[in-house]
Design a protein around this motif. Sequence first.
Motif, PDB file in Angstrom:
ATOM      1  N   LEU A 193       0.870  -1.170   0.000  1.00 60.02           N
ATOM      2  CA  LEU A 193       0.000   0.000   0.000  1.00 60.02           C
ATOM      3  C   LEU A 193       0.910   1.224   0.000  1.00 60.02           C
ATOM      4  O   LEU A 193       1.828   1.303   0.810  1.00 60.02           O
ATOM      5  N   SER A 194       0.695   2.151  -0.923  1.00 62.01           N
ATOM      6  CA  SER A 194       1.569   3.317  -0.925  1.00 62.01           C
ATOM      7  C   SER A 194       1.062   4.305   0.105  1.00 62.01           C
ATOM      8  O   SER A 194      -0.106   4.684   0.100  1.00 62.01           O
ATOM      9  N   ALA A 195       1.942   4.688   1.024  1.00 67.02           N
ATOM     10  CA  ALA A 195       1.536   5.564   2.111  1.00 67.02           C
ATOM     11  C   ALA A 195       1.802   7.020   1.767  1.00 67.02           C
ATOM     12  O   ALA A 195       1.049   7.898   2.156  1.00 67.02           O
ATOM     13  N   GLU A 196       2.875   7.270   1.040  1.00 62.56           N
ATOM     14  CA  GLU A 196       3.247   8.649   0.779  1.00 62.56           C
ATOM     15  C   GLU A 196       4.263   8.701  -0.357  1.00 62.56           C
ATOM     16  O   GLU A 196       5.028   7.762  -0.553  1.00 62.56           O
ATOM     17  N   ILE A 197       4.257   9.813  -1.094  1.00 58.81           N
ATOM     18  CA  ILE A 197       5.316  10.045  -2.076  1.00 58.81           C
ATOM     19  C   ILE A 197       6.216  11.120  -1.501  1.00 58.81           C
ATOM     20  O   ILE A 197       5.767  12.226  -1.196  1.00 58.81           O
ATOM     21  N   GLU A 198       7.499  10.780  -1.296  1.00 55.65           N
ATOM     22  CA  GLU A 198       8.456  11.744  -0.734  1.00 55.65           C
ATOM     23  C   GLU A 198       9.521  12.002  -1.777  1.00 55.65           C
ATOM     24  O   GLU A 198      10.452  11.210  -1.923  1.00 55.65           O
ATOM     25  N   GLY A 199       9.374  13.086  -2.497  1.00 53.69           N
ATOM     26  CA  GLY A 199      10.344  13.358  -3.549  1.00 53.69           C
ATOM     27  C   GLY A 199      10.308  12.260  -4.582  1.00 53.69           C
ATOM     28  O   GLY A 199       9.260  11.983  -5.156  1.00 53.69           O
ATOM     29  N   ALA A 200      11.441  11.613  -4.804  1.00 55.29           N
ATOM     30  CA  ALA A 200      11.509  10.547  -5.805  1.00 55.29           C
ATOM     31  C   ALA A 200      11.300   9.169  -5.189  1.00 55.29           C
ATOM     32  O   ALA A 200      11.509   8.171  -5.845  1.00 55.29           O
ATOM     33  N   SER A 201      10.893   9.112  -3.910  1.00 59.05           N
ATOM     34  CA  SER A 201      10.664   7.807  -3.290  1.00 59.05           C
ATOM     35  C   SER A 201       9.203   7.650  -2.918  1.00 59.05           C
ATOM     36  O   SER A 201       8.528   8.629  -2.597  1.00 59.05           O
ATOM     37  N   VAL A 202       8.745   6.415  -2.959  1.00 58.87           N
ATOM     38  CA  VAL A 202       7.410   6.097  -2.486  1.00 58.87           C
ATOM     39  C   VAL A 202       7.578   5.348  -1.169  1.00 58.87           C
ATOM     40  O   VAL A 202       8.359   4.412  -1.085  1.00 58.87           O
ATOM     41  N   ILE A 203       6.869   5.824  -0.129  1.00 60.72           N
ATOM     42  CA  ILE A 203       6.872   5.108   1.142  1.00 60.72           C
ATOM     43  C   ILE A 203       5.781   4.049   1.038  1.00 60.72           C
ATOM     44  O   ILE A 203       4.615   4.373   0.829  1.00 60.72           O
ATOM     45  N   VAL A 204       6.180   2.794   1.152  1.00 59.84           N
ATOM     46  CA  VAL A 204       5.254   1.689   0.935  1.00 59.84           C
ATOM     47  C   VAL A 204       5.008   0.986   2.257  1.00 59.84           C
ATOM     48  O   VAL A 204       5.954   0.697   3.000  1.00 59.84           O
ATOM     49  N   HIS A 205       3.731   0.742   2.546  1.00 57.43           N
ATOM     50  CA  HIS A 205       3.407  -0.072   3.710  1.00 57.43           C
ATOM     51  C   HIS A 205       3.184  -1.494   3.233  1.00 57.43           C
ATOM     52  O   HIS A 205       2.449  -1.733   2.278  1.00 57.43           O
ATOM     53  N   SER A 206       3.852  -2.432   3.897  1.00 58.66           N
ATOM     54  CA  SER A 206       3.734  -3.832   3.497  1.00 58.66           C
ATOM     55  C   SER A 206       3.071  -4.611   4.624  1.00 58.66           C
ATOM     56  O   SER A 206       3.363  -4.393   5.800  1.00 58.66           O
ATOM     57  N   LEU A 207       2.149  -5.507   4.262  1.00 57.41           N
ATOM     58  CA  LEU A 207       1.483  -6.332   5.272  1.00 57.41           C
ATOM     59  C   LEU A 207       2.441  -7.363   5.827  1.00 57.41           C
ATOM     60  O   LEU A 207       2.273  -7.857   6.925  1.00 57.41           O
ATOM     61  N   ASP A 208       3.437  -7.724   5.022  1.00 56.43           N
ATOM     62  CA  ASP A 208       4.340  -8.784   5.413  1.00 56.43           C
ATOM     63  C   ASP A 208       5.738  -8.430   4.924  1.00 56.43           C
ATOM     64  O   ASP A 208       6.052  -8.606   3.753  1.00 56.43           O
ATOM     65  N   LEU A 209       6.557  -7.903   5.808  1.00 58.42           N
ATOM     66  CA  LEU A 209       7.891  -7.452   5.391  1.00 58.42           C
ATOM     67  C   LEU A 209       8.798  -8.617   5.020  1.00 58.42           C
ATOM     68  O   LEU A 209       9.881  -8.415   4.472  1.00 58.42           O
TER      69      LEU A 209
END
Lengths: 111, 230
Positions: free
Chosen positions: B178-194
Amino acid sequence: MIDLFTIVMTAAGLIFFAAGTLGLIRFPDTHSRLHALTKADNLGLGLIALGLAVQVPGPADLFKLILIWALAILAAGATAQLVARIAAPAGLGDDEKAQDGGSDGQERRRP
Amino acid sequence: MNAINRNGHDHARDDTAQLPVRARARNLYAYASPNPGNGPAQTPPILPVLARSPRERALRRCLRRLLWAVPVTAGLWLVLTGGGPDSLAFGIPAIALAGALAFATTPATRWRIAPVAAFRFAGWFALQSVLGATDVARRAFRLHLALAPGFCRFPTRLPQGAPRIFFANAISLLPGTLSAEIEGASVIVHSLDLRRNTHAELAALEWRVAALFALAPGTQDSVSHTGGAP
């Protein structure tokens, strides 16, 4: 036959909606709950729309069904993004800074 | 945190001949984004005698977007409401508002969608979203929650604007991410299972989005490009 298809598809859709709601209740944090809502509900709505699509009297209603599904998916994606952004990524930035600081410290200690 | 790729940009400086063709294509599309300065080449002017200023071109793009947005939103409204006089009382202001929004939010660059890649993407994406929904439903129905949720950062080479936003939205429908946020050129991704190999899945999606927006040169193209590249 067509009725059977509708029954199977809408039933499957309802199961996915139930799973989405169950996930919303059971999952531990905001972001995990969003997973359940966005993914399971989108597929649930898609299956219900597919089951109903074979029952419509004309192409106008079929188009309407597809449109409702497409708009719901777009809205769900945008809403999930907004909720996720507000529910701050639990200190990810701090974590990263701490790690960076740690490695910098080690490098400084070496020479 | 295992999904953080800090040396993503170093690949471009490497000897690209050692990379597989697919990877070379990935390296190249970062530089193949459409250049706004090449506007006249993409859209030949109707009156070639008059050279257009960039400002005039931007205005024309806004107007074109407006001309496209108003009929589409009007069509959507008519299909959804049946076009009764009562509904038009709300519909006409809503359509005007949508047109104004389209006018105000015209992106700085225009994007091209590759039709074949779009069909390929649609099929793949439909399958992935079914897998994603089944995965999360299975986890929800399980007696013991088998979750290892957490965040990771994915630096993307997709250019700013439509491709990056599309990428972030698509992440949310893939299994477990699940994409949580776009920070500049990176996407902060939330994963259910790391414990899953999230980074490889996201890289595959990134490549497909690049192909969808016609940012990745074809295989033949990439070979000839890398042959000439220093």
